[in-house]
Write a protein that holds these residues in place. Structure first.
Motif, PDB file in Angstrom:
ATOM      1  N   GLU A  99       0.894  -1.118   0.158  1.00 23.01           N
ATOM      2  CA  GLU A  99       0.026   0.122   0.176  1.00 23.01           C
ATOM      3  C   GLU A  99       0.717   1.303   0.001  1.00 23.01           C
ATOM      4  O   GLU A  99       1.844   1.456   0.629  1.00 23.01           O
ATOM      5  N   VAL A 100       0.454   2.310  -0.905  1.00 23.23           N
ATOM      6  CA  VAL A 100       1.360   3.608  -0.993  1.00 23.23           C
ATOM      7  C   VAL A 100       0.452   4.386  -0.201  1.00 23.23           C
ATOM      8  O   VAL A 100      -0.562   4.735  -0.267  1.00 23.23           O
ATOM      9  N   VAL A 101       1.408   4.905   0.686  1.00 20.53           N
ATOM     10  CA  VAL A 101       0.850   5.898   1.668  1.00 20.53           C
ATOM     11  C   VAL A 101       1.764   7.315   1.863  1.00 20.53           C
ATOM     12  O   VAL A 101       2.812   7.230   1.099  1.00 20.53           O
ATOM     13  N   GLY A 102       1.503   8.172   2.527  1.00 15.39           N
ATOM     14  CA  GLY A 102       2.509   9.296   2.953  1.00 15.39           C
ATOM     15  C   GLY A 102       1.872  10.498   2.213  1.00 15.39           C
ATOM     16  O   GLY A 102       0.598  10.758   2.065  1.00 15.39           O
ATOM     17  N   GLY A 103       2.909  11.136   1.720  1.00 15.10           N
ATOM     18  CA  GLY A 103       2.714  12.609   1.116  1.00 15.10           C
ATOM     19  C   GLY A 103       3.810  13.451   0.722  1.00 15.10           C
ATOM     20  O   GLY A 103       4.225  13.471  -0.372  1.00 15.10           O
ATOM     21  N   ARG A 104       4.399  13.924   1.886  1.00 16.47           N
ATOM     22  CA  ARG A 104       5.364  14.933   1.698  1.00 16.47           C
ATOM     23  C   ARG A 104       6.535  14.451   2.599  1.00 16.47           C
ATOM     24  O   ARG A 104       6.469  13.881   3.871  1.00 16.47           O
ATOM     25  N   HIS A 105       7.816  15.064   2.388  1.00 15.07           N
ATOM     26  CA  HIS A 105       8.883  14.830   3.011  1.00 15.07           C
ATOM     27  C   HIS A 105       8.956  15.757   4.299  1.00 15.07           C
ATOM     28  O   HIS A 105       8.366  16.763   4.350  1.00 15.07           O
ATOM     29  N   ALA A 106       9.608  15.118   5.225  1.00 16.20           N
ATOM     30  CA  ALA A 106       9.674  16.024   6.590  1.00 16.20           C
ATOM     31  C   ALA A 106      10.296  17.239   6.231  1.00 16.20           C
ATOM     32  O   ALA A 106      11.134  17.351   5.605  1.00 16.20           O
ATOM     33  N   THR A 107       9.942  18.334   6.838  1.00 18.64           N
ATOM     34  CA  THR A 107      10.632  19.593   6.666  1.00 18.64           C
ATOM     35  C   THR A 107      11.822  19.891   7.083  1.00 18.64           C
ATOM     36  O   THR A 107      12.195  19.390   8.461  1.00 18.64           O
ATOM     37  N   VAL A 108      12.915  20.052   6.384  1.00 17.57           N
ATOM     38  CA  VAL A 108      14.421  20.346   6.703  1.00 17.57           C
ATOM     39  C   VAL A 108      14.266  21.662   7.375  1.00 17.57           C
ATOM     40  O   VAL A 108      14.795  21.993   8.402  1.00 17.57           O
ATOM     41  N   HIS A 109      13.601  22.911   6.664  1.00 12.07           N
ATOM     42  CA  HIS A 109      13.636  24.015   6.915  1.00 12.07           C
ATOM     43  C   HIS A 109      12.765  24.894   6.252  1.00 12.07           C
ATOM     44  O   HIS A 109      12.339  24.403   4.947  1.00 12.07           O
ATOM     45  N   ASN A 117       7.013  12.530  -0.888  1.00  7.57           N
ATOM     46  CA  ASN A 117       7.855  11.433  -0.040  1.00  7.57           C
ATOM     47  C   ASN A 117       6.519  10.397   0.161  1.00  7.57           C
ATOM     48  O   ASN A 117       5.563  10.490   0.808  1.00  7.57           O
ATOM     49  N   LEU A 118       6.804   9.185  -0.146  1.00  8.87           N
ATOM     50  CA  LEU A 118       5.799   8.203  -0.252  1.00  8.87           C
ATOM     51  C   LEU A 118       6.421   7.166   0.788  1.00  8.87           C
ATOM     52  O   LEU A 118       7.599   6.831   1.207  1.00  8.87           O
ATOM     53  N   GLY A 119       5.264   6.545   1.353  1.00  6.75           N
ATOM     54  CA  GLY A 119       5.755   5.253   2.408  1.00  6.75           C
ATOM     55  C   GLY A 119       5.092   3.968   1.859  1.00  6.75           C
ATOM     56  O   GLY A 119       4.273   4.339   1.238  1.00  6.75           O
ATOM     57  N   TYR A 120       5.845   3.017   2.030  1.00  9.09           N
ATOM     58  CA  TYR A 120       5.261   1.751   1.812  1.00  9.09           C
ATOM     59  C   TYR A 120       5.004   0.792   2.935  1.00  9.09           C
ATOM     60  O   TYR A 120       6.020   0.380   3.645  1.00  9.09           O
ATOM     61  N   LEU A 121       3.603   0.486   2.750  1.00 10.68           N
ATOM     62  CA  LEU A 121       3.132  -0.614   3.942  1.00 10.68           C
ATOM     63  C   LEU A 121       3.101  -1.727   3.460  1.00 10.68           C
ATOM     64  O   LEU A 121       2.233  -2.010   2.254  1.00 10.68           O
ATOM     65  N   ILE A 122       3.524  -2.863   3.658  1.00  5.33           N
ATOM     66  CA  ILE A 122       3.697  -4.228   3.068  1.00  5.33           C
ATOM     67  C   ILE A 122       2.910  -5.119   3.887  1.00  5.33           C
ATOM     68  O   ILE A 122       2.984  -5.286   5.132  1.00  5.33           O
ATOM     69  N   PHE A 127       5.329  -4.929   7.722  1.00  3.32           N
ATOM     70  CA  PHE A 127       6.694  -3.958   7.552  1.00  3.32           C
ATOM     71  C   PHE A 127       6.272  -2.639   7.048  1.00  3.32           C
ATOM     72  O   PHE A 127       5.292  -2.729   6.006  1.00  3.32           O
ATOM     73  N   PHE A 128       6.648  -1.438   7.499  1.00  6.50           N
ATOM     74  CA  PHE A 128       6.414  -0.275   6.872  1.00  6.50           C
ATOM     75  C   PHE A 128       7.600   0.489   6.903  1.00  6.50           C
ATOM     76  O   PHE A 128       8.528   0.610   7.725  1.00  6.50           O
ATOM     77  N   HIS A 129       7.949   1.083   5.566  1.00 10.16           N
ATOM     78  CA  HIS A 129       9.137   1.947   5.204  1.00 10.16           C
ATOM     79  C   HIS A 129       8.581   3.388   5.060  1.00 10.16           C
ATOM     80  O   HIS A 129       7.788   3.588   4.143  1.00 10.16           O
ATOM     81  N   PRO A 130       8.839   4.423   5.980  1.00 10.15           N
ATOM     82  CA  PRO A 130       8.210   5.761   5.761  1.00 10.15           C
ATOM     83  C   PRO A 130       8.903   6.653   4.937  1.00 10.15           C
ATOM     84  O   PRO A 130       8.459   7.841   4.750  1.00 10.15           O
ATOM     85  N   GLY A 131      10.065   6.155   4.537  1.00  8.72           N
ATOM     86  CA  GLY A 131      11.012   7.155   3.865  1.00  8.72           C
ATOM     87  C   GLY A 131      11.487   8.223   4.798  1.00  8.72           C
ATOM     88  O   GLY A 131      11.530   7.882   5.820  1.00  8.72           O
ATOM     89  N   ASP A 132      11.326   9.578   4.261  1.00  8.56           N
ATOM     90  CA  ASP A 132      12.034  10.487   5.104  1.00  8.56           C
ATOM     91  C   ASP A 132      10.833  11.394   5.706  1.00  8.56           C
ATOM     92  O   ASP A 132      10.383  12.346   5.132  1.00  8.56           O
ATOM     93  N   SER A 133       9.927  10.484   6.532  1.00 12.68           N
ATOM     94  CA  SER A 133       8.510  11.196   7.026  1.00 12.68           C
ATOM     95  C   SER A 133       8.491  10.645   8.426  1.00 12.68           C
ATOM     96  O   SER A 133       9.054   9.540   8.836  1.00 12.68           O
ATOM     97  N   PHE A 134       7.424  11.243   9.150  1.00  6.59           N
ATOM     98  CA  PHE A 134       6.924  10.381  10.344  1.00  6.59           C
ATOM     99  C   PHE A 134       5.408  10.124  10.215  1.00  6.59           C
ATOM    100  O   PHE A 134       4.682  10.117  10.973  1.00  6.59           O
ATOM    101  N   HIS A 135       5.257   9.599   8.867  1.00  9.62           N
ATOM    102  CA  HIS A 135       3.728   9.304   8.589  1.00  9.62           C
ATOM    103  C   HIS A 135       3.327   8.194   9.445  1.00  9.62           C
ATOM    104  O   HIS A 135       4.157   7.031   9.703  1.00  9.62           O
ATOM    105  N   GLU A 136       2.210   8.300  10.070  1.00 12.05           N
ATOM    106  CA  GLU A 136       1.687   7.319  10.957  1.00 12.05           C
ATOM    107  C   GLU A 136       0.530   6.438  10.059  1.00 12.05           C
ATOM    108  O   GLU A 136      -0.736   6.912   9.813  1.00 12.05           O
ATOM    109  N   PRO A 137       0.693   5.199   9.599  1.00 12.62           N
ATOM    110  CA  PRO A 137      -0.396   4.751   8.585  1.00 12.62           C
ATOM    111  C   PRO A 137      -1.389   4.078   9.804  1.00 12.62           C
ATOM    112  O   PRO A 137      -1.214   3.907  11.069  1.00 12.62           O
TER     113      PRO A 137
END
Length: 208
Positions: A99-109, A117-122, A127-137
């Motif tokens: 499942e493709v989730v998420g949306g945006r990269h966490a703010t650097v500045h 930024n996508l997250g992948y929920l398997i 298993f969940f890989h959120p990329g560079d985010s704190f997305h909560e599936p």
């Protein structure tokens, strides 16, 4: 499920039905990786996608699907043929559902432009890989890959993220820039509550 940490944010997930490689970037080592069913890219930053590594992998696994966020093509025109996806989509590889989730990269500045930024929920949360985010599936996550170092986070945020998602196991990733990852992993282990923090030896598959 076997999970292999291949450096920084790159993880190989073998569900028994499919082999999924996530974020092979410039800090990862995918030498010897083959028989991959899909390469999943969370976003366009070089530490998460190295076009040369992707092309090399495609030569070894010519049938592997390359799944990317919608804004990656113009940023990396050298990528092989790929499928652009958005949050809300679901993909199937063998009997494995991603499942493709998420949306945006966490703010650097606030002055630095962000990116998709996508997250992948398997398999529903195995298993969940959120990329560079704190997305909560919206699922119970059994194994969570959690970044512990980068210009967009501090370790307190990573700890709080693990506590909110409440996985059974947390796997530290995104440690390629950290001088002493053991120190950060130790802090996390003492603070996350019920989750087991399991550092994966680079290149060694672990059953979880």
């Amino acid at each position: 499920m076997h999970i292999t940490h291949l450096g920084h944010a790159c993880v190989l997930v073998d569900t028994g039905s499919a082999r999924l490689l996530i974020d092979p970037g410039v800090m990862s080592d995918i030498d010897g990786v083959e028989r991959v069913d899909a390469v999943l890219l969370t976003h366009k930053h070089p530490d998460h996608v190295d076009p040369e590594k992707v092309r090399t992998l495609r030569a070894r696994s010519p049938r592997a699907a390359l799944v990317v966020p919608g804004d990656i093509g113009e940023a990396m025109p050298g990528l092989p043929e790929h499928q652009m996806v958005e949050p809300g989509e679901a993909l199937r590889f063998g009997d494995t559902v991603v499942e493709v989730v998420g949306g945006r990269h966490a703010t650097v500045h606030e002055t630095i432009p962000g990116c998709v930024n996508l997250g992948y929920l398997i398999d529903g949360g195995a298993f969940f890989h959120p990329g560079d985010s704190f997305h909560e599936p919206a699922a119970d996550v059994r194994v969570l890959a959690v970044a512990i170092d980068g210009p967009w986070l501090k370790i307190a945020e990573s700890i709080d993220y693990v506590r909110r998602v409440s996985p059974r196991v947390a796997i530290p990733i995104h440690e390629g820039e950290t001088l002493d990852p053991a120190k950060y992993i130790g802090m996390m282990s003492n603070a996350v509550g019920g989750a087991v923090v399991r550092r994966l030896d680079r290149g060694a598959a672990t059953r979880l």
